[in-house]
Design an enzyme around this catalytic site. Structure first.
Site, PDB file in Angstrom:
ATOM      1  N   HIS A  75      51.945 -31.715  86.202  1.00 34.31           N
ATOM      2  CA  HIS A  75      52.827 -30.733  85.577  1.00 34.31           C
ATOM      3  C   HIS A  75      52.482 -30.388  84.128  1.00 34.31           C
ATOM      4  O   HIS A  75      52.808 -29.306  83.666  1.00 34.31           O
ATOM      5  CB  HIS A  75      54.307 -31.146  85.713  1.00 34.31           C
ATOM      6  CG  HIS A  75      54.789 -32.129  84.687  1.00 34.31           C
ATOM      7  ND1 HIS A  75      54.713 -33.474  84.870  1.00 34.31           N
ATOM      8  CD2 HIS A  75      55.354 -31.944  83.469  1.00 34.31           C
ATOM      9  CE1 HIS A  75      55.209 -34.091  83.811  1.00 34.31           C
ATOM     10  NE2 HIS A  75      55.610 -33.178  82.937  1.00 34.31           N
ATOM     11  N   GLU A  79      49.083 -26.878  80.770  1.00 36.38           N
ATOM     12  CA  GLU A  79      49.546 -26.620  79.417  1.00 36.38           C
ATOM     13  C   GLU A  79      48.745 -27.405  78.369  1.00 36.38           C
ATOM     14  O   GLU A  79      48.380 -26.862  77.331  1.00 36.38           O
ATOM     15  CB  GLU A  79      51.036 -26.995  79.321  1.00 36.38           C
ATOM     16  CG  GLU A  79      51.658 -26.890  77.949  1.00 36.38           C
ATOM     17  CD  GLU A  79      51.812 -25.453  77.456  1.00 36.38           C
ATOM     18  OE1 GLU A  79      51.580 -24.522  78.242  1.00 36.38           O
ATOM     19  OE2 GLU A  79      52.134 -25.278  76.261  1.00 36.38           O
ATOM     20  N   ASP A  80      48.444 -28.653  78.663  1.00 41.34           N
ATOM     21  CA  ASP A  80      47.925 -29.550  77.611  1.00 41.34           C
ATOM     22  C   ASP A  80      46.469 -29.984  77.771  1.00 41.34           C
ATOM     23  O   ASP A  80      45.965 -30.722  76.926  1.00 41.34           O
ATOM     24  CB  ASP A  80      48.788 -30.833  77.543  1.00 41.34           C
ATOM     25  CG  ASP A  80      50.215 -30.528  77.127  1.00 41.34           C
ATOM     26  OD1 ASP A  80      50.430 -29.480  76.512  1.00 41.34           O
ATOM     27  OD2 ASP A  80      51.112 -31.344  77.435  1.00 41.34           O
ATOM     28  N   ASP A 262      91.687 -47.321  81.546  1.00 41.88           N
ATOM     29  CA  ASP A 262      92.530 -48.263  82.260  1.00 41.88           C
ATOM     30  C   ASP A 262      92.783 -47.856  83.694  1.00 41.88           C
ATOM     31  O   ASP A 262      93.218 -48.650  84.518  1.00 41.88           O
ATOM     32  CB  ASP A 262      93.866 -48.446  81.528  1.00 41.88           C
ATOM     33  CG  ASP A 262      93.690 -49.387  80.356  1.00 41.88           C
ATOM     34  OD1 ASP A 262      92.566 -49.891  80.194  1.00 41.88           O
ATOM     35  OD2 ASP A 262      94.653 -49.607  79.609  1.00 41.88           O
TER      36      ASP A 262
HETATM   37 MN    MN Z   1      56.244 -33.338  80.856  1.00 45.16          MN
END
Ligand code: MN
Length: 445
Positions: A75, A79-80, A262
């Site tokens: 994923h 992008e990276d 409670d």
């Molecule tokens: Mn990620």
């Protein structure tokens, strides 16, 4: 394969993914992601690959299929890293490439500034309407990111946590994935309002022993009653409210911790629907029910598919306790929501279209969202308008109206008969002259 990281991932899916070709492909995705992210580190100092693996593991716990797990592993690559979408498509096919693309697009949008927030929402909702798996991968991605938020800067922590509370937790709730919703909320609250987070969690700790013995007492009581009434095959559990839900009631409804906490709560799980009502009968015959607290979400499920009987009763020693009664199947849906339905089954041929259709059948609002996002591809309304419509008409729906044919129409709070008429058909809206609600004439506004 001896890599311990990958081994831990295999362990999380080997109970339901057994086909060798699928396992090989998941392994291929892992090796590719590992090699592409080589040298990259997370802020925590760990190798980057630990993140996609953790995301895939979260999805494997929800029984995500091979395509979902592969897309989760990949994923962040497009992008990276140097990997291109085209390469993903060549190696893994267009279905997985589209999933990776969907997640990448949502990820890019979340870096935008406040002003274009509405646009983010729109794109995200559109992506979500196209494929539910993209949304689940993104939710899992966010869950791992909030789990590891400690190593980020305070500004980043606050921004991510706020966004999680505003977008991702409500999304998980809409999809009925209670487990993840609760974890997203509690972890985010730690960064958005640390004093309150620690106050509530400390108070829970302080009351733990006392509370556990009260619940134990109630469970013993009910177990005896069921056994006398010849009701067997049931399970009773104490129920724990998450920190955020207590916090919300304290802040929003201005209530004291004791008032909320409670209230004891137990959950009764039985095997059949009929047994739910039988169990309810036994509870109401032996404890005094509190008026207006009984809710039948089995006959009328919540929009996120949640089903259960709810009641609040007074115990013999004068304490109030909440009871939820449901079948084990309903319990699965209450915990995992749409993911319980989505769970991958190897022997069933997978079809994206069929899955989308089935989910739209189960989640009415999801079906409407898909219809609206198709329409909005043609019209050119502003992003704010689109989000406004979605929020108003679908996500905030809380008026339920039956058509004469018995179909349920969801409308926002404050909706009028005119809104109802237009929802059924424009012609009916244009030509309507009067309205009956529960057999009484009402004004159109
Ligand atoms: Mn990620």
């Amino acid at each position: 394969m001896t890599d311990p990281l990958f081994k831990s991932l295999i362990e999380s899916f080997d109970s339901y993914i057994k086909r060798d070709s699928d396992i090989k492909l998941i392994e291929k995705a892992y090796i590719l992601a590992r090699d592409k992210h080589e040298g990259q580190m997370r802020k925590s100092g760990e190798p980057y690959i630990t993140h996609p693996i953790a995301v895939a593991k979260i999805l494997a716990d929800l029984k995500g299929g091979p395509a979902t797990l592969i897309a989760a592993l990949l994923h962040d690559t497009v992008e990276d890293t140097s990997l291109t979408l085209k390469q993903v498509e060549t190696i893994f096919g267009s279905d997985i490439a589209q999933l990776v693309d969907g997640v990448t697009k949502i990820g890019k949008l979340s870096f935008n500034t406040q002003a274009s927030q509405a646009d983010n929402h729109q794109k995200m909702l559109l992506a979500m309407a196209k494929d539910i798996r993209v949304v689940l991968i993104k939710i899992a991605d966010r869950l791992h990111n909030v789990r590891t938020l400690d190593s980020m800067s305070p500004e980043k922590q606050y921004k991510t946590a706020t966004e999680t509370l505003e977008i991702y937790a409500p999304l998980a709730h809409r999809l009925g994935i209670f487990r993840i919703k609760a974890e997203l909320e509690d972890r985010s609250l730690r960064y958005t309002d640390p004093p309150m987070y620690y106050r509530v969690s400390n108070m829970i700790q302080a009351k733990r022993t006392e509370r556990e013995s009260s619940i134990e007492h109630v469970i013993t009581n009910i177990t005896e009653l069921f056994t006398i009434s010849d009701l067997h095959d049931f399970e009773i559990k104490g129920r724990i409210k998450n920190i955020f839900s207590i916090y919300k009631k304290m802040v929003r409804d201005n209530r004291a911790f004791e008032d909320i906490y409670d209230l004891l709560a137990v959950r009764i799980i039985v095997d059949r629907i009929e047994t739910c009502y039988q169990a309810l009968g036994i509870i109401h015959a032996n404890f005094t029910p509190i008026p207006r607290r009984f809710k039948d979400y089995i006959a009328v499920p919540k929009p996120n598919m949640y089903q259960s009987l709810h009641t609040t009763v007074l115990s013999d020693d004068g304490t109030l306790f909440e009871v939820q009664i449901r079948t084990s199947e309903m319990d699965q849906i209450a915990e995992y929501g749409i993911a319980a339905h989505w769970a991958y089954k190897e022997n069933k041929a997978y079809s994206k279209e069929k899955e989308q259709f089935e989910i739209a059948q189960k989640l009415k609002w999801y079906g409407e969202l898909m219809k609206m996002s198709e329409d909005s591809d043609e019209t050119d309304g502003s992003a704010e308008e689109f989000v406004g419509t979605i929020k108003g008409d679908i996500l905030d729906a809380n008026v339920y109206v039956f058509t004469p044919k018995g179909e349920v129409i969801e409308l926002p709070k404050g909706a009028t008969p005119i809104d109802f008429a237009y929802r059924i058909h424009t012609d009916i809206g244009n030509k309507m002259v009067g309205a009956l609600v529960n057999n009484r004439i009402v004004t159109l506004d």
